[in-house]
Design a protein around this motif. Structure first.
Motif, PDB file in Angstrom:
ATOM      1  N   ILE A  40       0.857  -1.193   0.000  1.00 35.50           N
ATOM      2  CA  ILE A  40       0.000   0.000   0.000  1.00 35.50           C
ATOM      3  C   ILE A  40       0.890   1.240   0.000  1.00 35.50           C
ATOM      4  N   ARG A  41       0.678   2.113  -0.948  1.00 36.68           N
ATOM      5  CA  ARG A  41       1.466   3.343  -1.066  1.00 36.68           C
ATOM      6  C   ARG A  41       0.556   4.556  -0.996  1.00 36.68           C
ATOM      7  N   ILE A  62      -0.062  -2.974  -7.188  1.00 34.88           N
ATOM      8  CA  ILE A  62       0.193  -2.164  -5.991  1.00 34.88           C
ATOM      9  C   ILE A  62      -1.077  -1.370  -5.689  1.00 34.88           C
ATOM     10  N   ASN A  63      -1.352  -1.185  -4.397  1.00 29.01           N
ATOM     11  CA  ASN A  63      -2.537  -0.418  -3.981  1.00 29.01           C
ATOM     12  C   ASN A  63      -2.125   1.008  -3.621  1.00 29.01           C
ATOM     13  N   ASP A  87      -9.336  -0.165  -9.677  1.00 24.31           N
ATOM     14  CA  ASP A  87      -9.608  -0.935  -8.453  1.00 24.31           C
ATOM     15  C   ASP A  87      -8.556  -0.715  -7.379  1.00 24.31           C
ATOM     16  N   ASN A  88      -7.348  -0.356  -7.805  1.00 20.26           N
ATOM     17  CA  ASN A  88      -6.227  -0.259  -6.855  1.00 20.26           C
ATOM     18  C   ASN A  88      -5.945   1.171  -6.406  1.00 20.26           C
ATOM     19  N   LEU A  89      -6.941   2.051  -6.534  1.00 24.03           N
ATOM     20  CA  LEU A  89      -6.758   3.451  -6.097  1.00 24.03           C
ATOM     21  C   LEU A  89      -8.006   3.955  -5.376  1.00 24.03           C
ATOM     22  N   ARG A  90      -7.780   4.527  -4.185  1.00 22.16           N
ATOM     23  CA  ARG A  90      -8.862   5.172  -3.434  1.00 22.16           C
ATOM     24  C   ARG A  90      -8.327   6.479  -2.845  1.00 22.16           C
TER      25      ARG A  90
END
Ligand code: SAM
Length: 214
Positions: A40-41, A62-63, A87-90
């Motif tokens: 998680i970055r 990578i999230n 999907d991997n970005l919030r």
């Protein structure tokens, strides 16, 4: 960043599916949000989100979480997410000062600081995102060996940031006063909105990478 208060931006963000609403509820369990065990970055001060959108589209295993203080700015990032969902970005709307309430020790793999606000008055130094006070917060949530990558065109802020490393538990891995002149470093570089603007004006871009000592 010019901050216009866009009417209704808080309400839009409160209902948006790409925003994490209770940012302290997931401490120690961010993998559950992404439904995988990938690293998680964070980008702190994500602005309109271009950097993270490009990075998340490139590095799909990578999230990424974008932390931004102002709703009116975050709104722009969310509009882009509607067009190109990832999907991997919030995103989280919060002040990074409270970051340790949201992430468990060692939960974060890497932190990006891009064109952070300079806070030029000495008495505001501790508000600067690469200050020793913020580095101490990053040290709490990063895994041992975790990285902080910082880019800016503001030479005074960069010189300050280099000095602050000595007061922290990080070690300097890499530093340049002219990122765009370094072909090797530019291979992996993803431009931010501010980087695009300031480099096109001819401003050299400074960058460092620091590592949390194990
Ligand atoms: N990173 C983007 C770029 O490079 O294009 C935006 C840079 S802009 C100058 C800095 C951003 O950091 C602004 O959107 C500001 O609201 C945000 N910011 C500043 N201090 C912050 C804090 N303590 N917590 C979260 N966001 C912050």
């Amino acid at each position: 960043m010019r901050l216009k208060n866009i009417p209704g931006s808080r309400e839009v963000i409160a209902e948006n599916e790409y925003v994490i609403h209770d940012e302290t509820a997931h401490k120690g369990n961010w993998s559950g949000i992404f439904k995988n065990n990938g690293p998680i970055r964070l980008e702190i001060g994500a602005g309109k989100g271009r950097f993270l959108m490009d990075l998340a589209a490139r590095d799909t295993d990578i999230n990424f979480l974008g932390i931004e203080k102002y709703s009116s700015v975050l709104l722009r990032a969310l509009q882009k997410m509607e067009e190109q969902p990832l999907d991997n970005l919030r995103f989280i709307r919060m002040d990074a000062e409270y970051i340790c309430d949201s992430f468990a020790p060692g939960e974060i793999d890497r932190i990006y600081l891009n064109f952070s606000d300079p806070w030029p008055k000495d008495r505001h130094a501790k508000r600067r995102l690469p200050s020793r006070q913020f580095l101490a917060r990053y040290a709490q949530i990063l895994k041992p060996g975790g990285l902080v990558e910082f880019k800016t065109d503001n030479r005074d802020l960069f010189d300050f940031a280099l000095e602050e490393i000595k007061e922290s538990s990080f070690e300097l891995l890499l530093s340049t006063f002219d990122l765009h002149a370094d072909a090797e470093l530019m291979k992996d570089n993803i431009m931010t909105e501010y980087e695009e603007r300031f480099s096109s004006m001819g401003n050299p871009i400074c960058k460092y990478v620091i590592r949390l000592r194990a």
